[in-house]
Motif scaffolding. Structure first.
Motif, PDB file in Angstrom:
ATOM      1  N   ALA A 165      54.111 -21.424 -12.472  1.00 57.58           N
ATOM      2  CA  ALA A 165      53.159 -20.697 -11.824  1.00 57.58           C
ATOM      3  C   ALA A 165      51.800 -20.509 -11.590  1.00 57.58           C
ATOM      4  O   ALA A 165      51.870 -20.342 -10.852  1.00 57.58           O
ATOM      5  N   ARG A 166      51.610 -18.925 -11.989  1.00 59.25           N
ATOM      6  CA  ARG A 166      50.137 -18.596 -11.633  1.00 59.25           C
ATOM      7  C   ARG A 166      49.136 -19.558 -11.191  1.00 59.25           C
ATOM      8  O   ARG A 166      48.636 -20.751 -11.796  1.00 59.25           O
ATOM      9  N   ALA A 167      48.439 -19.097 -10.256  1.00 61.79           N
ATOM     10  CA  ALA A 167      47.218 -19.806  -9.682  1.00 61.79           C
ATOM     11  C   ALA A 167      46.170 -19.439 -10.763  1.00 61.79           C
ATOM     12  O   ALA A 167      45.058 -19.664 -10.080  1.00 61.79           O
ATOM     13  N   ASN A 168      46.132 -19.932 -11.569  1.00 58.54           N
ATOM     14  CA  ASN A 168      45.529 -20.445 -12.385  1.00 58.54           C
ATOM     15  C   ASN A 168      45.346 -21.078 -13.580  1.00 58.54           C
ATOM     16  O   ASN A 168      46.446 -21.891 -13.825  1.00 58.54           O
ATOM     17  N   ASP A 169      44.328 -21.458 -13.959  1.00 62.07           N
ATOM     18  CA  ASP A 169      44.119 -22.508 -14.911  1.00 62.07           C
ATOM     19  C   ASP A 169      45.037 -22.843 -16.146  1.00 62.07           C
ATOM     20  O   ASP A 169      45.702 -23.520 -16.277  1.00 62.07           O
ATOM     21  N   ARG A 170      44.887 -21.929 -16.747  1.00 58.39           N
ATOM     22  CA  ARG A 170      46.116 -21.562 -17.487  1.00 58.39           C
ATOM     23  C   ARG A 170      46.978 -21.829 -17.746  1.00 58.39           C
ATOM     24  O   ARG A 170      47.595 -22.818 -18.315  1.00 58.39           O
ATOM     25  N   ASP A 171      47.872 -20.589 -16.557  1.00 57.67           N
ATOM     26  CA  ASP A 171      49.085 -21.231 -16.452  1.00 57.67           C
ATOM     27  C   ASP A 171      49.738 -22.439 -16.221  1.00 57.67           C
ATOM     28  O   ASP A 171      50.312 -23.315 -16.793  1.00 57.67           O
ATOM     29  N   ILE A 172      48.308 -23.520 -15.485  1.00 56.61           N
ATOM     30  CA  ILE A 172      49.053 -24.311 -14.942  1.00 56.61           C
ATOM     31  C   ILE A 172      48.924 -25.209 -15.973  1.00 56.61           C
ATOM     32  O   ILE A 172      49.552 -25.876 -16.047  1.00 56.61           O
ATOM     33  N   SER A 173      48.092 -25.050 -16.207  1.00 54.98           N
ATOM     34  CA  SER A 173      47.624 -26.585 -17.991  1.00 54.98           C
ATOM     35  C   SER A 173      49.618 -26.104 -18.417  1.00 54.98           C
ATOM     36  O   SER A 173      49.385 -27.570 -19.350  1.00 54.98           O
ATOM     37  N   ARG A 174      49.520 -24.254 -18.893  1.00 52.71           N
ATOM     38  CA  ARG A 174      50.418 -24.722 -20.356  1.00 52.71           C
ATOM     39  C   ARG A 174      51.973 -25.304 -19.616  1.00 52.71           C
ATOM     40  O   ARG A 174      53.012 -26.132 -20.102  1.00 52.71           O
ATOM     41  N   ALA A 175      51.559 -25.172 -17.892  1.00 49.20           N
ATOM     42  CA  ALA A 175      52.821 -25.502 -17.547  1.00 49.20           C
ATOM     43  C   ALA A 175      52.759 -27.013 -17.359  1.00 49.20           C
ATOM     44  O   ALA A 175      54.147 -27.579 -17.718  1.00 49.20           O
ATOM     45  N   ALA A 176      52.007 -27.607 -17.313  1.00 50.41           N
ATOM     46  CA  ALA A 176      52.173 -29.412 -17.828  1.00 50.41           C
ATOM     47  C   ALA A 176      52.823 -29.936 -19.454  1.00 50.41           C
ATOM     48  O   ALA A 176      52.736 -30.625 -18.890  1.00 50.41           O
ATOM     49  N   GLU A 177      51.842 -28.921 -20.029  1.00 52.23           N
ATOM     50  CA  GLU A 177      52.309 -29.188 -21.794  1.00 52.23           C
ATOM     51  C   GLU A 177      53.616 -29.221 -21.890  1.00 52.23           C
ATOM     52  O   GLU A 177      53.925 -30.011 -21.642  1.00 52.23           O
ATOM     53  N   ALA A 178      54.044 -27.978 -20.971  1.00 58.05           N
ATOM     54  CA  ALA A 178      56.078 -28.219 -21.284  1.00 58.05           C
ATOM     55  C   ALA A 178      56.397 -28.976 -20.537  1.00 58.05           C
ATOM     56  O   ALA A 178      57.510 -29.850 -21.149  1.00 58.05           O
ATOM     57  N   LEU A 179      55.738 -30.020 -19.336  1.00 54.95           N
ATOM     58  CA  LEU A 179      57.439 -30.795 -18.425  1.00 54.95           C
ATOM     59  C   LEU A 179      56.263 -32.006 -19.140  1.00 54.95           C
ATOM     60  O   LEU A 179      57.326 -32.945 -18.291  1.00 54.95           O
ATOM     61  N   ALA A 180      55.467 -32.733 -19.786  1.00 58.50           N
ATOM     62  CA  ALA A 180      55.188 -33.093 -20.454  1.00 58.50           C
ATOM     63  C   ALA A 180      55.984 -34.509 -20.677  1.00 58.50           C
ATOM     64  O   ALA A 180      56.339 -35.652 -20.430  1.00 58.50           O
ATOM     65  N   GLY A 181      57.206 -33.812 -21.461  1.00 65.78           N
ATOM     66  CA  GLY A 181      58.986 -34.876 -21.700  1.00 65.78           C
ATOM     67  C   GLY A 181      59.298 -35.397 -20.803  1.00 65.78           C
ATOM     68  O   GLY A 181      60.312 -35.860 -20.929  1.00 65.78           O
ATOM     69  N   SER A 182      59.334 -34.547 -19.493  1.00 70.18           N
ATOM     70  CA  SER A 182      59.779 -34.746 -18.242  1.00 70.18           C
ATOM     71  C   SER A 182      59.921 -36.118 -17.844  1.00 70.18           C
ATOM     72  O   SER A 182      58.933 -36.665 -17.331  1.00 70.18           O
ATOM     73  N   GLN A 183      61.051 -37.199 -17.000  1.00 75.23           N
ATOM     74  CA  GLN A 183      61.053 -38.058 -16.119  1.00 75.23           C
ATOM     75  C   GLN A 183      60.748 -37.861 -14.940  1.00 75.23           C
ATOM     76  O   GLN A 183      59.777 -38.809 -14.163  1.00 75.23           O
ATOM     77  N   ARG A 184      61.038 -36.408 -14.505  1.00 75.18           N
ATOM     78  CA  ARG A 184      60.550 -36.270 -13.349  1.00 75.18           C
ATOM     79  C   ARG A 184      59.684 -34.501 -13.342  1.00 75.18           C
ATOM     80  O   ARG A 184      61.034 -33.912 -13.086  1.00 75.18           O
ATOM     81  N   ALA A 185      58.657 -33.843 -12.959  1.00 69.92           N
ATOM     82  CA  ALA A 185      58.093 -32.765 -13.337  1.00 69.92           C
ATOM     83  C   ALA A 185      57.692 -32.493 -12.169  1.00 69.92           C
ATOM     84  O   ALA A 185      57.536 -33.733 -11.400  1.00 69.92           O
ATOM     85  N   ARG A 186      57.579 -31.413 -11.835  1.00 72.11           N
ATOM     86  CA  ARG A 186      57.194 -30.692 -10.086  1.00 72.11           C
ATOM     87  C   ARG A 186      56.646 -28.947 -11.036  1.00 72.11           C
ATOM     88  O   ARG A 186      56.483 -28.038 -11.835  1.00 72.11           O
ATOM     89  N   ILE A 187      55.470 -29.079 -10.688  1.00 66.96           N
ATOM     90  CA  ILE A 187      54.305 -27.414 -10.780  1.00 66.96           C
ATOM     91  C   ILE A 187      54.539 -26.704 -10.298  1.00 66.96           C
ATOM     92  O   ILE A 187      54.304 -27.171  -8.516  1.00 66.96           O
ATOM     93  N   HIS A 188      54.880 -25.632  -9.822  1.00 63.10           N
ATOM     94  CA  HIS A 188      55.590 -24.605  -8.838  1.00 63.10           C
ATOM     95  C   HIS A 188      53.766 -23.351  -8.831  1.00 63.10           C
ATOM     96  O   HIS A 188      54.304 -22.255  -9.560  1.00 63.10           O
ATOM     97  N   THR A 189      53.270 -23.291  -8.063  1.00 61.08           N
ATOM     98  CA  THR A 189      52.528 -22.944  -8.314  1.00 61.08           C
ATOM     99  C   THR A 189      52.421 -21.745  -7.032  1.00 61.08           C
ATOM    100  O   THR A 189      52.438 -21.812  -6.104  1.00 61.08           O
ATOM    101  N   PHE A 190      51.886 -20.320  -7.810  1.00 60.97           N
ATOM    102  CA  PHE A 190      51.560 -19.412  -6.542  1.00 60.97           C
ATOM    103  C   PHE A 190      50.625 -18.768  -6.533  1.00 60.97           C
ATOM    104  O   PHE A 190      50.472 -17.825  -7.728  1.00 60.97           O
ATOM    105  N   ILE A 191      50.369 -17.630  -5.309  1.00 61.32           N
ATOM    106  CA  ILE A 191      49.755 -16.523  -5.103  1.00 61.32           C
ATOM    107  C   ILE A 191      49.621 -15.780  -4.120  1.00 61.32           C
ATOM    108  O   ILE A 191      50.718 -16.086  -2.896  1.00 61.32           O
ATOM    109  N   ALA A 192      50.193 -14.450  -4.200  1.00 63.48           N
ATOM    110  CA  ALA A 192      50.242 -13.215  -2.856  1.00 63.48           C
ATOM    111  C   ALA A 192      49.223 -13.871  -1.557  1.00 63.48           C
ATOM    112  O   ALA A 192      48.112 -13.700  -1.780  1.00 63.48           O
ATOM    113  N   THR A 193      49.718 -13.305  -0.657  1.00 59.98           N
ATOM    114  CA  THR A 193      48.549 -13.709   0.753  1.00 59.98           C
ATOM    115  C   THR A 193      49.064 -12.534   1.966  1.00 59.98           C
ATOM    116  O   THR A 193      48.811 -12.623   2.351  1.00 59.98           O
TER     117      THR A 193
END
Length: 513
Positions: free
Chosen positions: A74-102
């Motif tokens: 997920a990019r470092a914004n609320d929409r991407d992160i929310s979408r990732a969390a929604e897709a992962l809702a059924g997982s027994q072990r979930a991880r969200i991987h967010t990024f931004i260039a530095t």
């Protein structure tokens, strides 16, 4: 005591960014099951916010996988992160991987943001993600080319917000092993709370050093997670190869002193599955999984291996899954035996109708081929994974004539939607004639970037031929794969497969490099 090296597989996300390597939901699910069977620690299933198709694939994998952590980028914004969390809702072990260039280059030219804006966005993104998921990974894109003091500030801030893994990408493959490893070490020393997270490396292969850089990041830098892909699949020159990292650590345990949980006997089956799914053929001299990896042509080498295998082999072929994979099925085999073999190969078809269709194709193949191998089964199921209802272009029949001194000729019957077309054409060869006949109806305007033929199994002229066709149209690149004992038929299937993918309009958002 040894440390555990975490294997983070991103074949389904970063690997899929290879031009033409995009996969369907069913194909991604099949590969994810193989990765789970291989005991991969973390499976990055996709980039949920990039398209509805990717969202559904991540969601399906999250629900199906039980033993591995399932991750979404997920990019470092609320929409991407929310979408990732929604897709992962059924997982027994979930991880969200967010990024931004530095890196200065990316912040100025791509993001058009200041350092302070990037720092704030990274901090807020991890804080938001941590409220939705207990396992958060943060990546500073182009981290290796970033100013180390600024990068340390960003890492410190996101760790305070609850990131559990910090991944430092060499996004453009610029690293040199000693320098990259030292960079990771110095960065960890500069981050006051560095001991609270697992450090990770993600290296691209532009200079051919992705594996070496990743291992240097572990041994010199102190990282304990490596991000990699099957066959080193990935955009440009690809990513760090999972099979090379795993076997390096296992074979040279005397040096690395690290434990990996991977079942190495599943490496070759995973390599074949990814290759057949994407159409990216593994080069014969590829380490571990190439066809020549354990072949000895030199007489001196052959003599040495016969006397004592370890004279020229540092690994056993069977340890990575090169054991004889012949399946004892033939034209007299029943449906239950076929279905049992599908289960052993980790193939779960959606319905009994699909199983029946695959079995019919298997019987047809068994009439034409004496020995059926696992690779043959995989190929026919790949062919069957797109049901007739979903196929816009579908091959019905084909005949071709080729004679010395005469111009080759092909006659083909195929359907476009609900309409059946019967056309003929001449060409420079039977394949050219066949594809010309298809184009006389379709008029796709696509440019062919690649046509390749590969034998699915070795050792016999009755092997099925696997044809890959890569087409480009309006900025989109797709791979089509077709398999058949008849190369001309396989070529027609591959071309129509590529046209089906071009016809399927899937909008995707570009992700991290």
């Amino acid at each position: 005591m040894t440390d555990k090296l975490i294997i983070f597989d991103t074949t389904l996300r970063d690997g899929e960014q290879s031009p033409g390597a995009s996969m369907t939901r069913e194909e991604k699910l099949r590969i994810a099951r193989q990765l789970e069977r291989m005991r991969v620690d973390v499976i990055e299933a996709g980039f949920a916010a990039s398209s509805n198709g990717d969202f559904e694939a991540v969601k399906a994998i999250a629900a199906a996988i039980k033993d591995s952590t399932v991750c979404s980028l997920a990019r470092a914004n609320d929409r991407d992160i929310s979408r990732a969390a929604e897709a992962l809702a059924g997982s027994q072990r979930a991880r969200i991987h967010t990024f931004i260039a530095t890196s200065e280059l990316h912040m100025e030219k791509k993001l058009r943001m200041t350092r302070e804006q990037v720092l704030e966005q990274a901090t807020l993104a991890v804080r938001f993600a941590r409220n939705l998921c207990g396992d958060i990974e943060f990546s500073p894109e182009d981290g290796y080319r970033s100013d180390i003091d600024f990068l340390a500030r960003v890492c410190e801030a996101v760790i305070k917000e609850g990131a559990g893994t910090i991944n430092i990408p060499d996004t453009v493959g610029y690293g040199i092993p000693e320098l990259y490893g030292d960079f990771i070490r110095r960065l960890r020393e500069k981050v006051p709370n560095s001991d609270q997270v697992i450090w990770s490396v993600h290296c691209h292969n532009d200079l051919g050093m992705a594996v070496a850089n990743s291992l240097a990041g572990v041994m010199i830098g102190g990282a304990r997670q490596i991000e990699c892909t099957i066959n080193g699949l990935g955009e440009r020159a690809g990513n760090c190869s999972l099979e090379e990292v795993v076997m390096a650590v296992k074979t040279r345990r005397d040096y690395f002193g690290l434990d990996v949980g991977i079942d190495a006997t599943q490496i070759v089956p995973a390599s074949r599955l990814v290759s057949q799914t994407t159409g990216f053929v593994v080069q014969p001299n590829k380490a571990v999984v190439g066809a020549n990896a354990f072949a000895h042509a030199s007489g001196i080498h052959q003599d040495g291996v016969l006397k004592a295998r370890d004279t020229y082999e540092i690994m056993r072929a069977e340890d990575v899954g090169w054991a004889a994979n012949k399946i004892v099925l033939g034209k007299l085999s029943g449906r239950n035996a076929f279905k049992a073999r599908l289960q052993e190969l980790g193939i779960q078809l959606e319905s009994e109708a699909e199983v029946n269709a695959a079995f019919v194709r298997f019987k047809d193949l068994a009439d034409r081929k004496n020995e059926i191998f696992d690779e043959d089964i995989l190929a026919l199921v790949m062919d069957e994974s797109v049901t007739a209802e979903q196929e816009h272009f579908r091959l019905l029949s084909l005949s071709q004539r080729s004679e010395t001194g005469e111009r080759p000729h092909a006659a083909i019957v195929f359907s476009v939607g609900q309409q059946e077309h019967s056309v003929e054409s001449d060409g420079n060869g039977p394949v050219d004639a066949t594809l010309r006949a298809i184009e006389s109806v379709v008029a796709s305007g696509a440019e062919m970037l690649l046509y390749s033929v590969n034998a699915i199994t070795s050792g016999s002229t009755e092997s099925q031929g696997e044809v890959t066709v890569r087409l480009q149209h309006a900025g989109r690149i797709v791979n089509g794969v077709g398999a058949d004992p008849d190369i001309v038929v396989a070529s027609a299937k591959a071309y129509l497969s590529a046209l089906n993918k071009l016809q399927s309009k899937v909008e995707r958002v570009a992700a991290q490099g």
